[in-house]
Design a protein around this motif. Structure first.
Motif, mmCIF file in Angstrom:
data_model
loop_
_atom_site.group_PDB
_atom_site.id
_atom_site.type_symbol
_atom_site.label_atom_id
_atom_site.label_comp_id
_atom_site.label_asym_id
_atom_site.label_seq_id
_atom_site.Cartn_x
_atom_site.Cartn_y
_atom_site.Cartn_z
ATOM 1 N N ARG A 103 -1.268 -0.956 8.967
ATOM 2 C CA ARG A 103 -2.549 -1.771 8.773
ATOM 3 C C ARG A 103 -2.023 -3.141 8.448
ATOM 4 N N SER A 104 -0.987 -3.203 7.493
ATOM 5 C CA SER A 104 -0.712 -4.341 6.741
ATOM 6 C C SER A 104 0.017 -5.167 7.879
ATOM 7 N N GLY B 219 -0.399 -5.150 10.915
ATOM 8 C CA GLY B 219 -1.457 -5.519 12.061
ATOM 9 C C GLY B 219 -2.096 -6.830 11.353
ATOM 10 N N ALA B 220 -2.362 -6.695 9.962
ATOM 11 C CA ALA B 220 -3.198 -8.168 9.275
ATOM 12 C C ALA B 220 -2.151 -9.067 9.498
ATOM 13 N N GLU C 180 0.840 -1.209 -0.064
ATOM 14 C CA GLU C 180 -0.010 -0.092 -0.046
ATOM 15 C C GLU C 180 0.741 1.277 0.095
ATOM 16 N N GLU D 189 0.794 4.538 7.545
ATOM 17 C CA GLU D 189 -0.531 4.274 8.221
ATOM 18 C C GLU D 189 -0.600 2.923 7.512
ATOM 19 N N ARG D 190 -0.815 3.014 6.102
ATOM 20 C CA ARG D 190 -1.134 1.660 5.258
ATOM 21 C C ARG D 190 -0.217 0.687 5.696
#
Lengths: 155, 907
Positions: A130-131, A133-134, A18, A126-127
């Protein structure tokens, strides 16, 4: 392989999927291309970590000593693999020994550049968070989660 | 030191002074003869006195005296001469006298100068000698800059003055008295007037000048303080920047300069005032002559001839008078300066010179054990830093001193090292008290290393072997050639009271080198010690970065080529030849830039960059002629476009722009415009500066590093072809500046690393640098002589002022190496690795204890430790708490077993 190809292939990694392509290109620009012959050690467990290696082609063996059975990571036509990522993110010594199994082409990303580029672009970071975290979510239950945050060692 | 300047000058230059005064007296004879001659020429041959008849003659060189009450005594009748003959004879005599007077003056001035310079040399030496003999406590208040300013500047005018100190008053006084006497002979009363006025002048002017002297003293003190402050600013520059106090320092210097200005301006005002008065007094006398003498003449009491004679005679008086008064001023000024300086170098407890003497007697008894008996030390504040410490340490023991920095351990270390004299109690070596032993004994028997050890500017080797330079070595086989040969140097040193030590001899005491040198000599011992303190790798790094000075190491070329060859072979043996891409005349070097590939050579002078040579018109023309210009222009354009694309929008991020190494951040937008400008038409229609700019940018391109895919095989071939043409037709002046890459030649302007590699590290190899280091390490392991050669080059590394070009840790290690290379019976290590991490300290203690324990006669090691955990490495642990001996334990588990230590040392 040219820098454009590197950017394209890096985007196949969840970590970078991302991230803004311009930043990714800059990251490639500051990274170095390195190659390893079969049997050559890319890094040893416990070495200070200065960044991650993105495997562009070939396969490597990741050996975490007593913690886990050694396993293989390989790059394919469409996907690349990454080693040393957690050590780069956590700024900690290498958690595994990584050895080339076949001739390996890798892109050596320096942690310093990585962090500077990411901190300059809030959307990208930020992206990326997120990734990450996933990723942790996926790994939960299967493996120990990646240590959170930086724990700067005294040295 | 002699507090009175004149006594000092007289004591040391008496013989020369007397000789010069006598010479001056002799020189007076031709001087006055030359005075008299013009009158005789004018009166005789010119005006024709005594030549009334056409064939009249006059005597030449007739020598006769008029002795009162006796008559005329004629020594020689001379020759009778005609008018023209006499004119010529007298004129040539005049010329001869001029020459003789000149020669006299030359000799006298040279003698005076030599005398002054010798005295200056003596006094400077005396002062520095005193610095070397000051008691250590004295240096707590001393400012280096002030002392240096005294030795160098303040004392300097003394040299010039000492030549005049006695001769000037003798000469000028004589002249003044003669003139005065002459006036008296002409007329008694007018003579009395002149004498009175002269006395007034002599009485008043020096009095007025006292103020000048006081101001001069102030000027000297303030200037000295300024020198001290400037030195302090230089020494403390890091602290100044860290606290942003540059403006405070500016203010301090401004106020000092203001004060100095005020004093100097005051001096000028008063000085010219005195000058005015002096001139006035000198001119009042003729006024009196004119008015009183004129009155007497008019009233008939005095005849005109007499008055004119008196006035003429008076002309001779003010000159010498003025100079005499000037001399007196200089004398007082010098006296003050001298006192001011000497005062600073007075000290009650100067170290007895016998303790420094080269031939100081060695004590006969054994110098063991090291005994402290009731030692106490009082600090500056009066509090006891140590009290009642008694210890006995024998050679071979390993002793840790613990108890924290406030406990007194470091002070004990300083006492043991001889840096601090105990206030009470004694420190003794066997039966002999250390305070009475010469430094040549204590300094050699006890080796001392502390974290803050000083390093002198010079090479690492100079500093490493510093502790071995105790006495001049055997005479160098230097023929006594030239005017300023060895004999001359010795003679002059003796005449100025300096010692006759010759710095050029080998000062290193080879008997004291530890470990005892094997066939590889001092260098082998140095390398061993470097390994013990883990400084060898740093030294290799120094060597690799350095450029070898061919004048110092003329045989280096061969050795470097040998290394180049050895590295190439080793790489081939390991199938890693590709790790270094060598420069080959007809191949494109992938890891080198386009410019380097084209240029294919190294500038001979490292200060001229490749870029500057590439600007030479020959290169430009050559590029146009072989058609490369257009190709490189396009390459540069593509390179610029790719770069601009990557860094687009990054202008706000200076941190990222730093990764752009081949252009500056300011150039980025310029290149953007340039790209737009050169959009259509390309090379043909671009302006000359644009062309140059893009071509120059293209020189920086390295394909594997930037991976923009801008190089084709055809382009590479064209560059290689261009390289051949460039070198084939290169003009001579450029050939002198450029050295073409040749595998069999040493690159004069390149560093050792560039020379040994002779190519580019192939970064395509993962961890290329580490691998190369590994290869070099192995190569050194196989061929220790190569390693020694590299180390010897690295040892030539200049450590900078006070060792500032080394890191703090490197300095500490070098300090340890410096003490280890000299054999001693006791080693006192006073927290030598303060600030280093415990792991490193532990490793170093192990290797140093191992190294010292493996010596034929193991010495005692006394280590003051900040970290008590490390004490377990020592057999004995002494705890100092609150300045007192708290405990003294021996760990029985650590045997003083030499064989085990030896094993340890080898591991």
């Amino acid at each position: 392989m040219l820098i454009q190809d590197e950017v394209r292939r890096l985007r196949s990694l969840p970590l970078f999927s991302e991230v803004d392509p311009g930043r990714l290109k800059l990251l490639c620009f500051t990274s170095a291309r390195e190659s390893f012959e079969p049997g050559e050690v890319i890094f040893h467990e416990g070495d200070p970590g200065f960044g991650a290696y993105v495997i562009m082609s070939g396969a490597v063996e990741v050996d975490k000593g007593d913690q886990q059975e050694p396993f293989t990571k390989a790059a394919s036509e469409r996907e690349v693999a990454v080693v040393g990522q957690s050590s780069m993110l956590a700024e900690q010594p290498r958690g595994a020994t990584v050895t080339a199994l076949t001739p390996v082409e890798a892109l050596h990303i320096r942690s310093e550049c990585f962090f500077k580029i990411m901190s300059s672009c809030p959307q990208s970071s930020e992206r990326m968070i997120r990734s990450l975290g996933a990723q942790i979510h996926d790994q939960d239950g299967r493996r120990r989660p990646i240590p959170r945050g930086a724990d700067p060692s005294p040295n | 030191m002699e507090p009175r300047l004149f006594r000092y000058i007289w004591t040391h230059t008496r013989r020369e002074q007397i000789f010069i005064v006598l010479l001056i007296a002799v020189s007076m004879i031709p001087f006055y003869l030359a005075f008299d001659l013009p009158k005789r020429i004018v009166n005789g041959p010119l005006l024709g006195q005594g030549f009334d008849q056409p064939d009249a003659t006059q005597p030449f060189l007739d020598i006769s005296f008029n002795i009162p009450f006796w008559g005329t005594v004629q020594l020689s009748p001379g020759w009778q001469m005609e008018r023209l003959e006499l004119l010529m004879a007298l004129s040539f005599t005049f010329l001869a006298l001029v020459i003789i007077n000149g020669i006299f003056k030359l000799i006298i001035n040279t003698l005076k100068g030599r005398l002054g310079e010798r005295l200056l040399r003596r006094i400077r030496y005396d002062l520095v000698d005193r610095i070397l003999r000051f008691p250590p406590a004295r240096f707590r208040q001393l400012k280096a800059g002030e002392v240096a300013s005294m030795v160098k500047d303040e004392i300097e005018p003394l040299g010039g003055f000492s030549g005049d100190a006695f001769t000037q008053p003798a000469l000028l006084g004589g002249q003044a008295l003669t003139a005065l006497l002459f006036i008296f002979i002409q007329h008694f009363w007018l003579g009395t007037v002149a004498a009175l006025m002269a006395m007034v002048q002599v009485a008043i002017i020096p009095r007025m000048r006292r103020r000048l002297i006081r101001l001069g003293r102030e000027r000297q003190l303030t200037a000295r303080e300024l020198a001290g402050r400037v030195a302090e600013i230089v020494d403390g520059i890091q602290t100044i920047h860290a606290y942003d106090t540059t403006n405070y320092e500016r203010a301090d210097i401004t106020s000092r300069l203001g004060l100095i200005f005020r004093i100097r301006y005051d001096i000028y005002q008063w000085k010219f005032m005195v000058k005015f008065l002096n001139n006035f007094l000198a001119q009042v006398t003729p006024f009196l002559f004119y008015s009183i003498g004129g009155y007497l003449t008019i009233t008939g009491h005095l005849d005109v001839g007499q008055l004119v004679a008196v006035i003429n005679a008076y002309k001779e008086l003010p000159g010498p008078m003025k100079e005499l008064i000037d001399w007196d001023l200089a004398r007082q000024d010098m006296q003050v300066k001298y006192e001011q300086v000497v005062e600073q170098f007075e000290s009650e407890s100067l170290i007895d010179p016998a303790r420094h003497a080269l031939d100081a007697p060695m004590p006969t008894g054994p110098l063991a054990p090291l005994v402290l008996q009731g030692v106490g030390v009082q600090g500056d504040s009066g509090s006891a830093q140590l009290s009642e410490v008694s210890l006995e340490i024998a050679p071979g023991e390993t002793v840790a001193i613990v108890g924290g920095s406030s406990g007194g351990g470091p002070v004990l270390g300083e006492v043991l090292g001889g840096l601090v004299a105990p206030t009470t109690g004694t420190l003794a070596l066997g039966e002999c008290e250390c305070a009475s032993l010469p430094e040549s004994v204590t300094g050699r028997v006890i080796g001392y290393a502390a974290a803050g050890g000083y390093f002198f500017s010079g090479s690492a080797l100079d500093n490493l072997t510093y502790g071995l330079k105790r006495r001049p070595g055997a005479e160098a086989e230097e023929p006594d050639t030239g005017r300023y040969g060895r004999d001359w140097r010795r003679r002059e040193a003796r005449r100025a009271g300096n010692p006759e030590f010759d710095l050029a001899t080998d000062w290193i005491d080879h008997d004291a080198v530890q470990p005892a040198p094997a066939e590889d000599g001092l260098l082998g011992a140095v390398c061993t010690v470097l390994d013990v303190v883990e400084l060898a790798e740093d030294t290799v790094a120094f060597a690799m970065r350095s450029r070898i000075d061919m004048e110092i190491m003329p045989d280096a070329t061969e050795r470097v080529l040998e290394m180049r060859e050895a590295l190439r072979e080793e790489l081939a043996r390991r199938n890693m030849s590709n790790l270094v891409l060598p420069f080959e005349p007809d191949r494109y070097n992938a890891e080198a830039s386009v410019g380097e590939n084209l240029f294919f050579g190294a500038p001979r002078d490292p200060d001229t960059s490749l870029k500057r040579i590439l600007q030479h018109p020959y290169f430009r023309q050559s590029l146009i002629d072989n058609g490369l210009a257009g190709i490189l222009f396009d390459l540069g354009r593509a390179f610029a476009r790719a770069t601009v694309e990557i860094f687009e929008g990054m202008e706000q991020n200076p941190e990222m722009l730093q990764w752009l190494t081949y252009m500056t951040p300011e150039e980025l937008p310029e290149f953007e415009q340039l790209l737009a400008r050169t959009g259509n038409g390309g090379y043909e229609r671009a302006s000359q500066p644009d062309r140059q700019r893009l071509i120059r940018l293209s020189f920086a391109y390295i394909e594997p590093r930037y991976r923009f895919g801008l190089l084709t095989d055809e382009l590479r071939a064209r560059v290689v072809e261009g390289r051949q043409i460039l070198h084939r037709e290169m003009p001579e002046e450029l050939k002198a500046q450029v050295q073409r890459y040749d595998p069999d030649e040493y690159l004069v302007g390149a560093s050792l690393q560039e020379n040994v590699l002779f190519g580019k590290l192939n970064r395509r190899f993962g961890n290329a640098e580490e691998r190369l280091k590994g290869v070099v390490r192995d190569l050194f392991g196989q061929r220790p002589e190569l390693r020694q050669q590299v180390l010897s080059i690295g040892l030539g590394h200049d450590v900078g002022a006070a060792g500032r070009r080394l890191s703090a840790l490197q300095r500490q290690k070098l300090g340890l190496a410096r003490v280890l290379i000299r054999r001693s019976i006791y080693y006192v290590m006073n927290e030598p690795l303060a600030g280093a991490d415990a792991k490193l300290q532990g490793r170093m203690i192990d290797s140093i204890l191992g190294f010292l324990g493996a010596q034929p006669e193991p010495p005692a090691v006394i280590w003051v430790l900040a970290n008590e955990v490390l004490a377990q490495k020592f057999r004995r642990t002494v705890e100092i708490s609150g300045g007192r001996l708290a405990s003294d334990r021996v760990d029985p588990d650590i045997e003083v077993d030499e064989s085990s230590r030896r094993l340890h040392a080898q591991s």
